[in-house]
Design a protein around this motif. Sequence first.
Motif, PDB file in Angstrom:
ATOM      1  N   PRO A  58       0.829  -1.218   0.000  1.00  0.00           N
ATOM      2  CA  PRO A  58       0.000   0.000   0.000  1.00  0.00           C
ATOM      3  C   PRO A  58       0.851   1.251   0.000  1.00  0.00           C
ATOM      4  O   PRO A  58       1.944   1.265   0.562  1.00  0.00           O
ATOM      5  CB  PRO A  58      -0.781  -0.095   1.319  1.00  0.00           C
ATOM      6  N   HIS A  59       0.332   2.301  -0.603  1.00  0.00           N
ATOM      7  CA  HIS A  59       1.176   3.459  -0.878  1.00  0.00           C
ATOM      8  C   HIS A  59       1.634   4.179   0.377  1.00  0.00           C
ATOM      9  O   HIS A  59       2.636   4.867   0.356  1.00  0.00           O
ATOM     10  CB  HIS A  59       0.432   4.449  -1.776  1.00  0.00           C
ATOM     11  N   LEU A  82     -12.561   1.727   6.817  1.00  0.00           N
ATOM     12  CA  LEU A  82     -11.615   0.691   6.415  1.00  0.00           C
ATOM     13  C   LEU A  82     -10.186   1.198   6.317  1.00  0.00           C
ATOM     14  O   LEU A  82      -9.429   0.800   5.447  1.00  0.00           O
ATOM     15  CB  LEU A  82     -12.025   0.087   5.062  1.00  0.00           C
ATOM     16  N   SER A  83      -9.829   2.110   7.220  1.00  0.00           N
ATOM     17  CA  SER A  83      -8.474   2.642   7.151  1.00  0.00           C
ATOM     18  C   SER A  83      -7.572   2.022   8.203  1.00  0.00           C
ATOM     19  O   SER A  83      -6.483   2.482   8.421  1.00  0.00           O
ATOM     20  CB  SER A  83      -8.503   4.153   7.371  1.00  0.00           C
ATOM     21  N   LEU A  84      -8.014   0.987   8.873  1.00  0.00           N
ATOM     22  CA  LEU A  84      -7.238   0.359   9.939  1.00  0.00           C
ATOM     23  C   LEU A  84      -7.100   1.272  11.149  1.00  0.00           C
ATOM     24  O   LEU A  84      -6.371   0.988  12.072  1.00  0.00           O
ATOM     25  CB  LEU A  84      -5.837  -0.038   9.460  1.00  0.00           C
ATOM     26  N   LEU A  87     -13.591  -5.113   7.129  1.00  0.00           N
ATOM     27  CA  LEU A  87     -14.380  -5.613   6.018  1.00  0.00           C
ATOM     28  C   LEU A  87     -15.023  -6.943   6.353  1.00  0.00           C
ATOM     29  O   LEU A  87     -15.990  -7.360   5.738  1.00  0.00           O
ATOM     30  CB  LEU A  87     -13.474  -5.748   4.783  1.00  0.00           C
ATOM     31  N   GLY A  88     -14.453  -7.618   7.333  1.00  0.00           N
ATOM     32  CA  GLY A  88     -14.918  -8.963   7.605  1.00  0.00           C
ATOM     33  C   GLY A  88     -16.293  -9.007   8.265  1.00  0.00           C
ATOM     34  O   GLY A  88     -17.030  -9.955   8.120  1.00  0.00           O
ATOM     35  N   GLU A 125      -8.686  -2.269  -0.905  1.00  0.00           N
ATOM     36  CA  GLU A 125      -7.583  -3.082  -1.381  1.00  0.00           C
ATOM     37  C   GLU A 125      -6.723  -3.551  -0.214  1.00  0.00           C
ATOM     38  O   GLU A 125      -6.262  -4.690  -0.186  1.00  0.00           O
ATOM     39  CB  GLU A 125      -6.704  -2.282  -2.345  1.00  0.00           C
ATOM     40  N   ASN A 126      -6.489  -2.651   0.749  1.00  0.00           N
ATOM     41  CA  ASN A 126      -5.671  -3.021   1.894  1.00  0.00           C
ATOM     42  C   ASN A 126      -6.208  -4.240   2.594  1.00  0.00           C
ATOM     43  O   ASN A 126      -5.462  -5.044   3.119  1.00  0.00           O
ATOM     44  CB  ASN A 126      -5.635  -1.878   2.917  1.00  0.00           C
ATOM     45  N   TYR A 127      -7.498  -4.364   2.611  1.00  0.00           N
ATOM     46  CA  TYR A 127      -8.089  -5.518   3.261  1.00  0.00           C
ATOM     47  C   TYR A 127      -7.915  -6.764   2.450  1.00  0.00           C
ATOM     48  O   TYR A 127      -7.756  -7.844   2.983  1.00  0.00           O
ATOM     49  CB  TYR A 127      -9.584  -5.267   3.530  1.00  0.00           C
ATOM     50  N   ARG A 128      -7.979  -6.576   1.150  1.00  0.00           N
ATOM     51  CA  ARG A 128      -7.908  -7.765   0.322  1.00  0.00           C
ATOM     52  C   ARG A 128      -6.469  -8.215   0.121  1.00  0.00           C
ATOM     53  O   ARG A 128      -6.207  -9.341  -0.239  1.00  0.00           O
ATOM     54  CB  ARG A 128      -8.542  -7.477  -1.031  1.00  0.00           C
TER      55      ARG A 128
END
Lengths: 877, 110
Positions: free
Chosen positions: A431-432, A581-583, A682-683, A742-745
């Motif tokens: 991730p960027h 979803l940013s952790l 996301l889960g 995407e980070n989650y996936r």
Amino acid sequence: MKEFFRRLHYFLNRRRFDEELMGDMEFHREMAARDGRRNFGNELRLREDAREVWGWVWIDRLGQDLRYAVRMLGKNRGMTVGVVLAIALGIGVNTGIFTLLNAIALRPLEVHDARRVVSVYQTFRGSSTRNVNGAASMFSYAEYLDYREHNHVFSGLLAYQPIFSASLDGEQPRQLQGQLISCNYFEVLNMRPSMGRGLTESDCAAPGSAPVVVLSDGIWRGVFNANPGMVGKVITLNRVPLTVVGIAPAGFRGTESVATEFWAPVSMQPVLDTRSGNSLASDNLSWLVLMGRLKSGTSLSQARADLSIIAGRIDEHHPGRTTTLAIDVASLFGEPEARGYLFGAGAILLAAVSLVLLIVCANVANLLLARASGRRKEIALRLSLGASRGRLIRQLLTESLLLALIGGALGSVAAFWSFDVLFRLLLAHVPHWMPTIALSVRPDLHVLAYALVLTVIAGIIFGLAPALQASKPELNLALKDEGAGLHADGSRSWLRSALVVAQVSVCLILLLTAGLLGHGLREAQTIDPGFAAKDVSVVTLNLDQQNYNDTKATVFQRELIDRIGALPRVDAVAQASVIPLSLDTHGSGIRINGGERVQIHFDNVSAKYFEVLSIPIVGGRHFSEGEVHGAAKVAIVTEGTARRLWPNQDAVGKTFEFQNGAETYNLMQVVGIAKDTRTSSLGAEDEYFFYFPVSSEDQLRTKLLVHAGASFVAIAKGIREAVHGIDPNLIADVHPLDDNLENYRLPSRIVTILFGALGLLALILASIGIYGVVAYIVSQRTREIGIRMALGASAGEVLRLVLRGSMRPALLGVVIGVGCCAGVSRLFASLLFGVSPFDPITFVGVPVFLLAVSLLASYLPARRATRIDPTVALRYE
Amino acid sequence: MSMPKIDMPSGALVLLILRILRSGPLHGYAIAQRIFTLSSEVLRVEEGSLYPALQRILLKGWVTAEWGISETNRKVRFYRLTTEGKKQLEAELSDYNRVNVAIQSVLRTA
């Protein structure tokens, strides 16, 4: 001593000595014959016995074995190549993974005499509170000074804050990753700067007294164009002017896995770090990592004993607390908790690739078994001529080890080569927002040793069974060549079948895992997170690094929102302190009617938040403009929250108490209900989620969400320009909201690809194995098949006969594989995004696929069986 | 009418060879012959024991091997005792005698 030289002399002149001995014995025989005595005796054996005295016989034997092995391998070139490639694959993959793990966690730092540099971490047991900025295993400044003063084992003890980011002002402001270090950092690590100086003790004398900084070589070249006059120049970090006093040597990237770009004295912490206050004065704050250089002659256990005394003394000030210290050779990844996770993941990975290697060994063992059977005659001959069984086993093992070493060397070299490429590929997908990683995947002694040991073990594993089997002295049968298949091979065939079963089950485990993960991944693509991430960009600012206060921030944000709103194709702009979803999550507690405290997640948002993310309000209303910024005590809850907290009632209008600080609770009212979203993870949906209006206190750190109909590049450019227009020193980080999904996936995707690749590898290997076994069986039973066909069996019947024999082990393997996988699939259920760990589609589909492949692999050689001409077969030898 | 083979203790062979070579260098066959004759045809040294023993004392440096001409005019290696060999012989002789006397006294008086 002299004896050794005599031995050496003998070794170098072996041939001459041997000839002389031969001459002596010949003469002896002549004389004895002349005197009428006949000496019986195996002359060869006598010569060997005599030679054995000198003790070099093993070298000769080894040489013999090697030469013979090479010749044998050369004869079956096809099989040799296949085996070498398979071994190379198996060992290469293992070496590769180990190289990565080694680079991360096992390799000492790249400093002088690195094995004497140790890192110190602590774990607490018992009741106590502790403030943490980083990891709980770190130390406070006061504790560091204590250890430094009172230890007897270190020639130097340094401390540093491992990750400290600051914004560099300039034409193009950018975020730099640096470390705040104690002033003996460079001295203890024995690092001499390439230009200027490191830090001196006077730099750490008093907080804020020394506004100096050391830059990394990479930054000096990249940002400052290797300016030769860099030392002495002033740069601004977090709005604080600092004088550059030195440039670190090229290649030194700090003591953490994140590449360090600057080093500032820890005494500058209160000035540079506006977020955390004065950490130097916080005695109960974990924020510093300790690293020390052991005095020569001191062992780790001495260090542990010495430091634990100091730890005990510190514990006396915190009754009820016991501190345990973890002291180990320093590596780039020292923090104990992170290391624990890493080793866990690494172990799973190594287990997977070891399974693949096991399949390779099983395959090769099978092939060697088959080939050894073909050499039965030759081996029987040798045994009858007087070779000992041990000697034969040694010779066969030499062949296997030779194969293993060639394959292992090939595989390791290929792994080293390709790993660099793979690693860079992996980094490209990171991730960027993750900073540069300072790992070097160069092979070192650990890796070479691992590769060698693995190779030898593999060689022994797949070489032992064939060697033992082949040297069984069934001399009579073998010499008369009667083992040609009229009766089943007995013990040999069960071993072969067992190996096939093993291969198939391992293959199935890998494929099933990949299948489950893949299914989960597909689910993740289609999960509705409850909000629309498309066309939304996230803007993160660093107002807190640039000395803004609340008022200034409020003004800035308002201006910025206006400017962004005015950009073409921008529909709406909203603020949020937590991006979905940013952790990053915010948690607190609430009470309803004085009842029990309930743990909740929450977000502070502006009125347009729901519009930007297309989250429908299904009850009540939105926040009004007045409520936002007005510190109004209202909230919007999610449907699920409303259902759980106020079942069967309308939540709108209900009141609750929100925990604001340790003991204070504020009374608040629900004014609206929003549809459920998956904001924290996301889960699963959030159990309790509250939205509050963003207030002036949040303006310093709040982020922006922008919904626009234009391309991301255009919008990002517009946003950055807007930010620069107001304050050119700010850094605006803009990225699409989709990235967060995407980070989650990503972890799931990486693991799926890995297991998929390994599974495919295993499939290919298992197929080759099955093919080989069936082909061999067919060739062995040619006579029998010929007889059957002569007696009237049809091609179909012959086919069924052969296939039955080969599919039985495959079926057994499938059953075992399914069982094993079902047993462990629960362990990674969290990576499956809601797909059941016993997902029927996968558990049925994959085994069927594998069985089909096995069938094909058996069918091809079996077909040859049907083409056997009975007359030829009956004469077949 | 062959004599039953009596097994010679292995250390003894080395001792015998060294002792025989004290009187002068000999080739392998001659050593075996000398032992046979001097022991009144009791001790027959086979090739299988002689040559390994010779190799062993070569290794230890107690003898050296040099080329010479045999009685039958053939070129063959002669083994000659070295100074270390002489020392070793003296040491082994005295050990052997002591052990022998001890055994004798036990056998006589037990």
